[in-house]
Design a protein around this motif. Structure first.
Motif, PDB file in Angstrom:
ATOM      1  N   THR A  15       0.879  -1.482   0.498  1.00 17.34           N
ATOM      2  CA  THR A  15       0.031   0.328  -0.175  1.00 17.34           C
ATOM      3  C   THR A  15       1.018   1.416   0.133  1.00 17.34           C
ATOM      4  OG1 THR A  15      -1.424  -1.219   1.183  1.00 17.34           O
ATOM      5  CG2 THR A  15      -1.624   1.591   1.788  1.00 17.34           C
ATOM      6  N   PRO A  16       0.993   2.104  -0.790  1.00 13.27           N
ATOM      7  CA  PRO A  16       1.548   3.496  -0.852  1.00 13.27           C
ATOM      8  C   PRO A  16       1.438   4.289   0.038  1.00 13.27           C
ATOM      9  CG  PRO A  16       0.390   3.189  -2.740  1.00 13.27           C
ATOM     10  CD  PRO A  16      -0.006   2.095  -2.170  1.00 13.27           C
ATOM     11  N   SER A  17       2.567   4.187   1.229  1.00 14.84           N
ATOM     12  CA  SER A  17       2.790   5.551   2.188  1.00 14.84           C
ATOM     13  C   SER A  17       2.145   6.610   1.995  1.00 14.84           C
ATOM     14  CB  SER A  17       4.220   4.978   2.117  1.00 14.84           C
ATOM     15  OG  SER A  17       4.946   6.124   1.769  1.00 14.84           O
ATOM     16  N   SER A  18       2.661   7.373   0.483  1.00  9.33           N
ATOM     17  CA  SER A  18       1.730   9.247   0.501  1.00  9.33           C
ATOM     18  C   SER A  18       1.406   8.646  -0.695  1.00  9.33           C
ATOM     19  CB  SER A  18       2.859   9.718   1.119  1.00  9.33           C
ATOM     20  OG  SER A  18       2.416  10.810   0.421  1.00  9.33           O
ATOM     21  N   ASN A  19       0.563  10.140  -1.086  1.00 11.11           N
ATOM     22  CA  ASN A  19       0.147   9.940  -2.017  1.00 11.11           C
ATOM     23  C   ASN A  19       1.022  11.431  -2.880  1.00 11.11           C
ATOM     24  OD1 ASN A  19      -2.011   9.296  -2.509  1.00 11.11           O
ATOM     25  ND2 ASN A  19      -3.042  10.425  -2.030  1.00 11.11           N
ATOM     26  N   GLY A  20       1.996  11.574  -2.301  1.00  9.88           N
ATOM     27  CA  GLY A  20       3.253  12.589  -2.501  1.00  9.88           C
ATOM     28  C   GLY A  20       4.794  11.890  -2.045  1.00  9.88           C
ATOM     29  N   CYS A  21       5.656  12.173  -2.645  1.00 10.25           N
ATOM     30  CA  CYS A  21       7.261  11.829  -2.187  1.00 10.25           C
ATOM     31  C   CYS A  21       7.208  11.701  -0.260  1.00 10.25           C
ATOM     32  CB  CYS A  21       8.866  13.017  -2.641  1.00 10.25           C
ATOM     33  SG  CYS A  21      10.290  11.986  -1.162  1.00 10.25           S
ATOM     34  N   GLU A  22       7.201  10.753   0.758  1.00  7.13           N
ATOM     35  CA  GLU A  22       6.649  10.917   2.174  1.00  7.13           C
ATOM     36  C   GLU A  22       7.627  11.652   2.746  1.00  7.13           C
ATOM     37  OE1 GLU A  22       7.915   7.949   5.287  1.00  7.13           O
ATOM     38  OE2 GLU A  22       6.589   6.660   3.115  1.00  7.13           O
ATOM     39  N   ASP A  23       8.806  11.649   2.059  1.00  7.37           N
ATOM     40  CA  ASP A  23      10.068  12.411   2.942  1.00  7.37           C
ATOM     41  C   ASP A  23      10.231  14.057   2.734  1.00  7.37           C
ATOM     42  OD1 ASP A  23      11.405  10.351   4.256  1.00  7.37           O
ATOM     43  OD2 ASP A  23      11.142   9.794   1.979  1.00  7.37           O
ATOM     44  N   CYS A  24       9.529  14.224   1.298  1.00  2.00           N
ATOM     45  CA  CYS A  24       9.607  15.852   0.601  1.00  2.00           C
ATOM     46  C   CYS A  24       8.323  16.567   1.441  1.00  2.00           C
ATOM     47  CB  CYS A  24       9.886  15.569  -0.633  1.00  2.00           C
ATOM     48  SG  CYS A  24      10.684  15.701  -1.727  1.00  2.00           S
ATOM     49  N   LEU A  25       7.531  15.735   1.596  1.00  2.00           N
ATOM     50  CA  LEU A  25       5.722  16.087   2.471  1.00  2.00           C
ATOM     51  C   LEU A  25       6.592  16.644   3.887  1.00  2.00           C
ATOM     52  CD1 LEU A  25       3.534  14.393   0.682  1.00  2.00           C
ATOM     53  CD2 LEU A  25       3.582  16.573   0.373  1.00  2.00           C
ATOM     54  N   ARG A  26       7.541  15.954   4.163  1.00  2.00           N
ATOM     55  CA  ARG A  26       7.847  15.568   6.199  1.00  2.00           C
ATOM     56  C   ARG A  26       8.838  17.239   5.958  1.00  2.00           C
ATOM     57  NH1 ARG A  26       8.501  10.979   7.273  1.00  2.00           N
ATOM     58  NH2 ARG A  26       9.974  10.869   5.754  1.00  2.00           N
ATOM     59  N   ILE A  27       9.145  17.606   4.992  1.00  2.00           N
ATOM     60  CA  ILE A  27      10.498  18.616   5.084  1.00  2.00           C
ATOM     61  C   ILE A  27       9.733  19.949   4.233  1.00  2.00           C
ATOM     62  CG2 ILE A  27      12.178  17.200   5.453  1.00  2.00           C
ATOM     63  CD1 ILE A  27      13.213  17.645   2.483  1.00  2.00           C
ATOM     64  N   GLY A  28       8.356  20.025   3.711  1.00  2.00           N
ATOM     65  CA  GLY A  28       8.445  20.781   3.329  1.00  2.00           C
ATOM     66  C   GLY A  28       8.492  20.939   1.062  1.00  2.00           C
ATOM     67  N   ASP A  29       8.971  19.891   0.719  1.00  2.00           N
ATOM     68  CA  ASP A  29      10.564  20.404  -0.449  1.00  2.00           C
ATOM     69  C   ASP A  29       8.907  19.601  -1.569  1.00  2.00           C
ATOM     70  OD1 ASP A  29      12.625  20.795  -1.448  1.00  2.00           O
ATOM     71  OD2 ASP A  29      13.980  19.768  -0.681  1.00  2.00           O
ATOM     72  N   ARG A  30      10.007  19.551  -2.850  1.00  2.00           N
ATOM     73  CA  ARG A  30       8.760  18.865  -4.372  1.00  2.00           C
ATOM     74  C   ARG A  30       9.785  18.247  -4.486  1.00  2.00           C
ATOM     75  NH1 ARG A  30       7.343  25.129  -7.349  1.00  2.00           N
ATOM     76  NH2 ARG A  30       7.576  22.933  -8.359  1.00  2.00           N
ATOM     77  N   TRP A  31       9.444  17.751  -5.225  1.00  2.00           N
ATOM     78  CA  TRP A  31       9.662  16.311  -5.790  1.00  2.00           C
ATOM     79  C   TRP A  31       9.901  16.664  -7.604  1.00  2.00           C
ATOM     80  CZ3 TRP A  31       6.345  15.904  -2.467  1.00  2.00           C
ATOM     81  CH2 TRP A  31       4.656  16.004  -3.570  1.00  2.00           C
ATOM     82  N   VAL A  32      10.376  15.707  -8.439  1.00  2.00           N
ATOM     83  CA  VAL A  32      10.203  15.649 -10.218  1.00  2.00           C
ATOM     84  C   VAL A  32       8.387  14.743  -9.963  1.00  2.00           C
ATOM     85  CG1 VAL A  32      10.810  15.363 -12.879  1.00  2.00           C
ATOM     86  CG2 VAL A  32      12.085  16.943 -10.544  1.00  2.00           C
ATOM     87  N   HIS A  33       9.292  13.113 -10.095  1.00  2.00           N
ATOM     88  CA  HIS A  33       9.091  11.583 -10.782  1.00  2.00           C
ATOM     89  C   HIS A  33       8.745  11.295  -9.479  1.00  2.00           C
ATOM     90  CE1 HIS A  33       7.976  13.158 -13.972  1.00  2.00           C
ATOM     91  NE2 HIS A  33       9.484  13.278 -14.169  1.00  2.00           N
ATOM     92  N   LEU A  34       7.920  10.833  -8.616  1.00  3.05           N
ATOM     93  CA  LEU A  34       7.464   9.771  -7.720  1.00  3.05           C
ATOM     94  C   LEU A  34       7.817   8.138  -8.056  1.00  3.05           C
ATOM     95  CD1 LEU A  34       4.802  11.125  -5.765  1.00  3.05           C
ATOM     96  CD2 LEU A  34       6.655  11.133  -5.340  1.00  3.05           C
ATOM     97  N   ARG A  35       8.722   7.057  -7.267  1.00  9.64           N
ATOM     98  CA  ARG A  35       8.396   5.619  -6.871  1.00  9.64           C
ATOM     99  C   ARG A  35       8.347   5.171  -5.811  1.00  9.64           C
ATOM    100  NH1 ARG A  35       9.415   7.864 -11.421  1.00  9.64           N
ATOM    101  NH2 ARG A  35      11.195   8.792 -12.969  1.00  9.64           N
ATOM    102  N   LEU A  36       7.642   4.033  -6.056  1.00 12.37           N
ATOM    103  CA  LEU A  36       6.936   3.369  -4.984  1.00 12.37           C
ATOM    104  C   LEU A  36       8.382   1.742  -4.548  1.00 12.37           C
ATOM    105  CD1 LEU A  36       4.758   2.531  -3.269  1.00 12.37           C
ATOM    106  CD2 LEU A  36       3.450   1.316  -5.338  1.00 12.37           C
ATOM    107  N   CYS A  37       8.350   1.485  -3.853  1.00 16.68           N
ATOM    108  CA  CYS A  37       9.189   0.597  -3.137  1.00 16.68           C
ATOM    109  C   CYS A  37       8.296  -0.378  -3.252  1.00 16.68           C
ATOM    110  CB  CYS A  37       9.594   0.736  -1.704  1.00 16.68           C
ATOM    111  SG  CYS A  37      10.720  -0.797  -1.200  1.00 16.68           S
ATOM    112  N   MET A  38       8.854  -1.774  -3.245  1.00 17.10           N
ATOM    113  CA  MET A  38       7.783  -2.843  -3.882  1.00 17.10           C
ATOM    114  C   MET A  38       7.782  -3.826  -2.575  1.00 17.10           C
ATOM    115  SD  MET A  38       5.499  -1.832  -6.870  1.00 17.10           S
ATOM    116  CE  MET A  38       4.772  -3.683  -6.058  1.00 17.10           C
ATOM    117  N   MET A  39       9.094  -3.946  -2.034  1.00 10.45           N
ATOM    118  CA  MET A  39       9.222  -3.903  -1.181  1.00 10.45           C
ATOM    119  C   MET A  39       8.408  -3.829   0.891  1.00 10.45           C
ATOM    120  SD  MET A  39      11.841  -5.014  -2.853  1.00 10.45           S
ATOM    121  CE  MET A  39      12.132  -6.289  -3.817  1.00 10.45           C
ATOM    122  N   CYS A  40       7.967  -2.485   0.484  1.00 10.49           N
ATOM    123  CA  CYS A  40       7.561  -1.707   1.709  1.00 10.49           C
ATOM    124  C   CYS A  40       6.592  -0.929   2.182  1.00 10.49           C
ATOM    125  CB  CYS A  40       8.649  -1.367   2.317  1.00 10.49           C
ATOM    126  SG  CYS A  40       9.208  -0.069   1.975  1.00 10.49           S
TER     127      CYS A  40
END
Length: 98
Positions: A15-40
């Motif tokens: 299950t995706p942990s977030s609808n955006g980069c969870e780490d960027c959302l936490r620090i208030g930053d932006r991203w280009v594209h998103l990737r999903l870890c298929m282990m967690c």
């Protein structure tokens, strides 16, 4: 068809942990594209993003070798260990943040 790498046996129904980069959302930053870890299910930003959180996640969790795109319409997968991009025939459609 043979597996493209030895790490596919570690993938899970995540299950995706977030609808955006969870780490960027936490620090208030932006991203280009998103990737999903298929282990967690960790959602991280790509290497074109300033923070490269998807790769940082793999570097912290070496057993989490397989990601797939978390972008609408993209079906590719990537193995960090073998450094190959591939498709998984029969895999469900890629989840996406849209």
């Amino acid at each position: 068809m043979s597996e493209p790498c030895e790490h596919l046996d570690g993938i899970k129904d995540v299950t995706p942990s977030s609808n955006g980069c969870e780490d960027c959302l936490r620090i208030g930053d932006r991203w280009v594209h998103l990737r999903l870890c298929m282990m967690c299910g960790h959602v991280g930003c790509c290497d074109s993003s300033p923070n490269k959180h998807a790769t940082a996640h793999f570097r912290t969790h070496h057993e989490h070798a397989i990601i797939r795109s978390f972008e609408p319409g993209e079906e590719w997968w990537w193995c960090y260990v073998d450094e190959i991009v591939f498709d998984v025939p029969g895999a469900p459609p890629a989840p996406s943040h849209n």
